[in-house]
Scaffold this active site. Sequence first.
Site, PDB file in Angstrom:
ATOM      1  CE  LYS A 275      -1.764   1.755   3.940  1.00 22.07           C
ATOM      2  NZ  LYS A 275      -1.531   3.194   4.112  1.00 22.07           N
ATOM      3  CG  ASN A 276       2.577   2.683   3.548  1.00 21.48           C
ATOM      4  OD1 ASN A 276       1.387   2.949   3.410  1.00 21.48           O
ATOM      5  ND2 ASN A 276       3.164   2.574   4.734  1.00 21.48           N
TER       6      ASN A 276
ATOM      7  NE  ARG B 100       1.039  12.115   7.491  1.00 15.89           N
ATOM      8  CZ  ARG B 100       1.278  13.334   7.938  1.00 15.89           C
ATOM      9  NH1 ARG B 100       0.324  14.041   8.467  1.00 15.89           N
ATOM     10  NH2 ARG B 100       2.486  13.849   7.847  1.00 15.89           N
TER      11      ARG B 100
ATOM     12  NE  ARG C 148       0.926  10.075  10.445  1.00 15.91           N
ATOM     13  CZ  ARG C 148       0.511   9.048   9.724  1.00 15.91           C
ATOM     14  NH1 ARG C 148      -0.664   8.544   9.907  1.00 15.91           N
ATOM     15  NH2 ARG C 148       1.296   8.533   8.812  1.00 15.91           N
ATOM     16  N   PRO C 149       2.521  16.342  11.709  1.00 15.39           N
ATOM     17  CG  PRO C 149       4.391  17.463  12.495  1.00 15.39           C
ATOM     18  CD  PRO C 149       3.580  16.230  12.699  1.00 15.39           C
ATOM     19  CB  VAL C 150       2.312  18.669   6.330  1.00 11.28           C
ATOM     20  CG1 VAL C 150       1.450  17.421   6.268  1.00 11.28           C
ATOM     21  CG2 VAL C 150       1.466  19.902   6.597  1.00 11.28           C
ATOM     22  CG  ASP C 151       7.020  20.529  10.429  1.00  6.25           C
ATOM     23  OD1 ASP C 151       6.453  19.416  10.358  1.00  6.25           O
ATOM     24  OD2 ASP C 151       8.014  20.728  11.143  1.00  6.25           O
ATOM     25  CG  LEU C 152       9.903  18.090   8.728  1.00  7.33           C
ATOM     26  CD1 LEU C 152      10.435  16.775   9.285  1.00  7.33           C
ATOM     27  CD2 LEU C 152      10.961  19.184   8.894  1.00  7.33           C
TER      28      LEU C 152
ATOM     29  CG  ASP D 106       3.423   1.449   9.364  1.00  9.96           C
ATOM     30  OD1 ASP D 106       3.077   2.291  10.206  1.00  9.96           O
ATOM     31  OD2 ASP D 106       3.516   1.710   8.147  1.00  9.96           O
TER      32      ASP D 106
ATOM     33  CB  ILE E 287       8.118   6.570  14.309  1.00  3.10           C
ATOM     34  CG1 ILE E 287       9.275   5.590  14.126  1.00  3.10           C
ATOM     35  CG2 ILE E 287       7.832   7.366  13.039  1.00  3.10           C
ATOM     36  CD1 ILE E 287      10.519   6.145  13.530  1.00  3.10           C
TER      37      ILE E 287
HETATM   38  C1  UD1 Z   1       4.636   6.843   6.292  1.00  9.78           C
HETATM   39  C2  UD1 Z   1       3.732   5.646   6.173  1.00  9.78           C
HETATM   40  C3  UD1 Z   1       3.259   5.180   7.528  1.00  9.78           C
HETATM   41  C4  UD1 Z   1       4.462   4.957   8.446  1.00  9.78           C
HETATM   42  C5  UD1 Z   1       5.382   6.176   8.467  1.00  9.78           C
HETATM   43  C6  UD1 Z   1       6.673   5.921   9.231  1.00  9.78           C
HETATM   44  C7  UD1 Z   1       2.651   5.872   4.013  1.00  9.78           C
HETATM   45  C8  UD1 Z   1       1.390   6.112   3.244  1.00  9.78           C
HETATM   46  N1  UD1 Z   1       2.581   5.976   5.339  1.00  9.78           N
HETATM   47  O1  UD1 Z   1       3.852   7.896   6.858  1.00  9.78           O
HETATM   48  O2  UD1 Z   1       2.523   3.962   7.355  1.00  9.78           O
HETATM   49  O3  UD1 Z   1       3.997   4.689   9.748  1.00  9.78           O
HETATM   50  O4  UD1 Z   1       5.749   6.537   7.129  1.00  9.78           O
HETATM   51  O5  UD1 Z   1       7.344   4.834   8.690  1.00  9.78           O
HETATM   52  O6  UD1 Z   1       3.672   5.576   3.440  1.00  9.78           O
HETATM   53  N2  UD1 Z   1       7.036  14.504  10.690  1.00  9.78           N
HETATM   54  C9  UD1 Z   1       7.180  15.830  11.030  1.00  9.78           C
HETATM   55  N3  UD1 Z   1       6.936  16.780  10.081  1.00  9.78           N
HETATM   56  C10 UD1 Z   1       6.551  16.450   8.819  1.00  9.78           C
HETATM   57  C11 UD1 Z   1       6.412  15.093   8.463  1.00  9.78           C
HETATM   58  C12 UD1 Z   1       6.669  14.141   9.433  1.00  9.78           C
HETATM   59  O7  UD1 Z   1       7.510  16.160  12.164  1.00  9.78           O
HETATM   60  O8  UD1 Z   1       6.345  17.359   8.002  1.00  9.78           O
HETATM   61  C13 UD1 Z   1       7.277  13.464  11.711  1.00  9.78           C
HETATM   62  C14 UD1 Z   1       6.059  12.621  12.015  1.00  9.78           C
HETATM   63  O9  UD1 Z   1       5.210  13.243  12.966  1.00  9.78           O
HETATM   64  C15 UD1 Z   1       6.698  11.368  12.549  1.00  9.78           C
HETATM   65  C16 UD1 Z   1       7.982  11.237  11.714  1.00  9.78           C
HETATM   66  O10 UD1 Z   1       8.225  12.547  11.191  1.00  9.78           O
HETATM   67  O11 UD1 Z   1       7.065  11.552  13.903  1.00  9.78           O
HETATM   68  C17 UD1 Z   1       7.896  10.251  10.574  1.00  9.78           C
HETATM   69  O12 UD1 Z   1       6.758  10.500   9.814  1.00  9.78           O
HETATM   70  P1  UD1 Z   1       6.728  10.205   8.250  1.00  9.78           P
HETATM   71  O13 UD1 Z   1       7.844   9.288   7.891  1.00  9.78           O
HETATM   72  O14 UD1 Z   1       6.618  11.483   7.506  1.00  9.78           O
HETATM   73  O15 UD1 Z   1       5.348   9.417   8.093  1.00  9.78           O
HETATM   74  P2  UD1 Z   1       4.380   9.393   6.832  1.00  9.78           P
HETATM   75  O16 UD1 Z   1       5.156   9.628   5.591  1.00  9.78           O
HETATM   76  O17 UD1 Z   1       3.197  10.239   7.096  1.00  9.78           O
END
Ligand code: UD1
Length: 429
Positions: free
Chosen positions: A22-23, A102, A131-135, A316, A338
């Site tokens: 899926k991912n 998401r 789960r922010p999107v700042d990055l 996961d 995580i």
């Molecule tokens: C993806 C997976 C999810 C998995 C996760 C970690 C998909 C569809 N989903 O989610 O199943 O659990 O990777 O392996 O592939 N973070 C920030 N700022 C951001 C983005 C992330 O602080 O802008 C933090 C998150 O809160 C978290 C960490 O970074 O603590 C990792 O998150 P991330 O790897 O981005 O997860 P997803 O890509 O959403």
Amino acid sequence: MDRIKITGGAQLNGKIPISGAKNAALPLMIASLLTPYTLELENVPRLADVQTLLRILANHGVDYAVNGKRPGERAETGQTLRLTAASIVDTTAPYELVSKMRAGFWVLAPLLARMGSARVSLPGGCAIGTRPVDLLIMALERLGAVIEIEAGYVVAKAPRGLKGAEIEFPKVTVGGTHTALMGAVMADGTSVIHNAAQEPEVEDLVRCLIAMGGRIEGAGSPTITVHGVAALSGARHAVLPDRIETGTYAMAVAMTGGDVLLEDARPDLLQSALDAIIESGAEVSVTNEGVRVRRNGRSLMPVNVTTNPFPGFPTDLQAQFMALMSHADGTSVIRETIFENRFMHVQELARLGARIRLDGDAAYVDGVERLKGAPVMATDLRASVSLVIGGLAAEGETLINRVYHLDRGFEALELKLSRCGAQIERLSA
Ligand code: UD1
């Protein structure tokens, strides 16, 4: 709302075909926005999240066709999707669609790269932390985008196109890396992504982007270099097998005992999880056909694990491993590094009789000899499947409510498990 009823106690024996990941499928589908030509994806799992994303893509103007079954194909054979974004008719991804999943937010980068502007609702998805999107936003800003948040939408503009840049992630992010890749692949000049996610799904996206004409080096390492190209073509790509589904069924077999071949599974995609399963006392062997997991008679040993970015133990699989450890002969410590709120399954596993104590990012799991069936509630995608694993080993009947979470990420779950002897059925509302 559908529920799943499990009568526990049966061993699992037989074969379980592993679906496409899926991912990986989701970012690959999103990559179709980068080109007017057809992207053909094979081995795409039949999942609710795939359907949701098709709706999001269709809203932007992507035409799609799903190949029908060919003679001899099994019910769970992955589907082939043909995605063609000949023209983008709408650069807005609305709240109604993105809030369901998401990963829908990830359309931001390719829309911006191709059209010079995009407006995407802030995401929803599993409630497993803030789960922010700042990055993700930071990565696009580094590439020259101007981004504002307006009324719950991220509005991004790059009227003169994106420009190659150095992007340094302060923490590993899968979605951030996908975003940086899709933003950089057609940018003007070279980009270097530092501290990139090394997850196999990132490598799969890079393989597909290269097949589309992208010039990318270093995928699978922490430093990825992207030489921007003017345009991308169509391609044909097969989605890699789902390592989370593989680990989930491997843990189910370790839990119930039995002997199951996980067909088409790739052990290199989840070595850290397989190591933990082996340490718990199950046998894992690799054959030409996939990964075979057995446990006969031996009790389960407690194993401590800490979740980490790939190649570490995947977050996961944390909930599923906790279900397994709740039946071990002793105490194990499971640390989640995580996502800060990813312990919602603890109180539901406790309903099955598990003894788990939480302390910050650690769960102390005192294994019990017997779990007992109970009504439980699925709270998120991976948590819900940990309840399935618990229910398979528990005495008596477990009724799982809110199974739509399972349908988002596990293809033909009841079919795959019941063929191996599990007593599991879906009760339709
Ligand atoms: C993806 C997976 C999810 C998995 C996760 C970690 C998909 C569809 N989903 O989610 O199943 O659990 O990777 O392996 O592939 N973070 C920030 N700022 C951001 C983005 C992330 O602080 O802008 C933090 C998150 O809160 C978290 C960490 O970074 O603590 C990792 O998150 P991330 O790897 O981005 O997860 P997803 O890509 O959403």
